[in-house]
Design a protein around this motif. Structure first.
Motif, PDB file in Angstrom:
ATOM      1  N   VAL A  46      15.638  13.327  -9.556  1.00 31.52           N
ATOM      2  CA  VAL A  46      14.628  12.182  -9.887  1.00 31.52           C
ATOM      3  C   VAL A  46      13.525  12.077  -9.095  1.00 31.52           C
ATOM      4  N   SER A  47      12.575  11.218  -9.534  1.00 32.22           N
ATOM      5  CA  SER A  47      11.231  11.225  -9.152  1.00 32.22           C
ATOM      6  C   SER A  47      11.061  10.537  -7.673  1.00 32.22           C
ATOM      7  N   GLY A  48      12.080  10.024  -7.122  1.00 31.33           N
ATOM      8  CA  GLY A  48      12.111   9.316  -6.004  1.00 31.33           C
ATOM      9  C   GLY A  48      13.080   8.111  -5.873  1.00 31.33           C
ATOM     10  N   MET A  49      13.134   7.552  -4.833  1.00 30.20           N
ATOM     11  CA  MET A  49      14.147   6.296  -4.857  1.00 30.20           C
ATOM     12  C   MET A  49      13.606   5.652  -3.761  1.00 30.20           C
ATOM     13  N   THR A  91       0.577  -1.313  -0.068  1.00 32.52           N
ATOM     14  CA  THR A  91       0.114   0.134   0.032  1.00 32.52           C
ATOM     15  C   THR A  91       0.931   1.281   0.005  1.00 32.52           C
ATOM     16  N   ALA A  92       1.889   1.428   0.889  1.00 30.52           N
ATOM     17  CA  ALA A  92       2.982   2.176   0.999  1.00 30.52           C
ATOM     18  C   ALA A  92       3.730   2.593  -0.311  1.00 30.52           C
ATOM     19  N   ILE A 136      12.895   9.297  -0.428  1.00 29.43           N
ATOM     20  CA  ILE A 136      13.552   8.059  -0.305  1.00 29.43           C
ATOM     21  C   ILE A 136      12.721   7.043   0.758  1.00 29.43           C
ATOM     22  N   MET A 137      12.803   5.994   0.341  1.00 28.90           N
ATOM     23  CA  MET A 137      12.141   5.076   1.175  1.00 28.90           C
ATOM     24  C   MET A 137      12.739   3.583   1.300  1.00 28.90           C
ATOM     25  N   THR A 152      15.731   7.600   6.987  1.00 29.10           N
ATOM     26  CA  THR A 152      14.926   7.100   5.892  1.00 29.10           C
ATOM     27  C   THR A 152      13.664   6.159   6.241  1.00 29.10           C
ATOM     28  N   PRO A 153      12.635   6.598   5.978  1.00 29.05           N
ATOM     29  CA  PRO A 153      11.351   5.811   6.384  1.00 29.05           C
ATOM     30  C   PRO A 153      11.593   4.490   6.028  1.00 29.05           C
TER      31      PRO A 153
END
Length: 208
Positions: free
Chosen positions: A92-95, A30-31, A42-43, A120-121
């Motif tokens: 960038v759009s995320g990592m 879901t996340a 960043i996750m 970082t979560p």
């Protein structure tokens, strides 16, 4: 004459829709699908080997076109640090990082990288039990065009390595063996084939 097995099995799907969602991974999936509404650029996806982190990582990368650091704990630190900087700077759009080890066990040497990793979560995936492994095992066989019986599922989960990567390799081996012998893939066939393989392994090694 034994047939030569041809690998004509359909290519396994790797998107979110083909991933088996269970109580052990529901929150993490879901996340991931909530991107770009993440709490941070960043996750980290954390979970034991074989729980589907690579599958989910590729699905997220296809969705976001962001940076994926699969097995991030094994990356060279300066390269990982540079990629994280790109994500934090909005280049960038995320990592997404994946690992089977908590960050505290990475042994990170660069202080700034260690600090950023610690902030970082984390999305956690738990290990699988039989109720989770059975549909995964069935899907692995279905990806190769086979529908299997419950007794074969029970036999494999009871007597074979339960790590998903090992199950995937076993499914391929059994499928190719059944094709080569033009046989139905039953519990009897699997047990007989695997017992024979074990015997060959025992007697093919060097004698002390």
């Amino acid at each position: 004459m034994a047939q030569i097995p041809l690998d004509l099995a359909p290519i396994a799907a790797t998107g979110f829709d083909s991933f088996i969602i269970t109580d052990t991974n529901r929150i993490a999936v879901t996340a991931l699908r909530a991107w770009p509404d993440w709490p941070a650029p960043i996750m980290l996806l954390l979970g034991p080997s074989g729980t589907g982190k690579t599958h989910l990582g590729k699905a997220w990368k296809d969705l976001s076109h962001g940076l994926l650091a699969d097995a991030a704990d094994e990356m060279e630190e300066t390269a990982l640090f540079a990629q994280m900087n790109q994500a934090l700077n909005g280049e960038v759009s995320g990592m997404l990082l994946t690992s089977d080890k908590p960050i505290t066990e990475w042994g990170t040497q660069i202080p700034d990288l260690r600090s950023r990793l610690n902030s970082t979560p984390v999305m956690v995936m738990d290990d699988y039990d039989d109720d989770v492994l059975e549909p995964i095992l069935r899907k692995l066989f279905e990806d190769r065009g086979r529908i299997i019986t419950k007794d074969l599922v029970d036999y494999i989960l009871r007597y074979q390595d339960r790590e998903v990567g090992s199950l995937r390799a076993l499914v391929r081996t059994l499928d190719e063996a059944a094709l080569a012998e033009n046989a139905d893939l039953t519990k009897y066939f699997a047990a007989h084939f695997l017992a024979g393989r074990l015997e060959r392994d025992l007697f093919s090694g060097p004698i002390d």
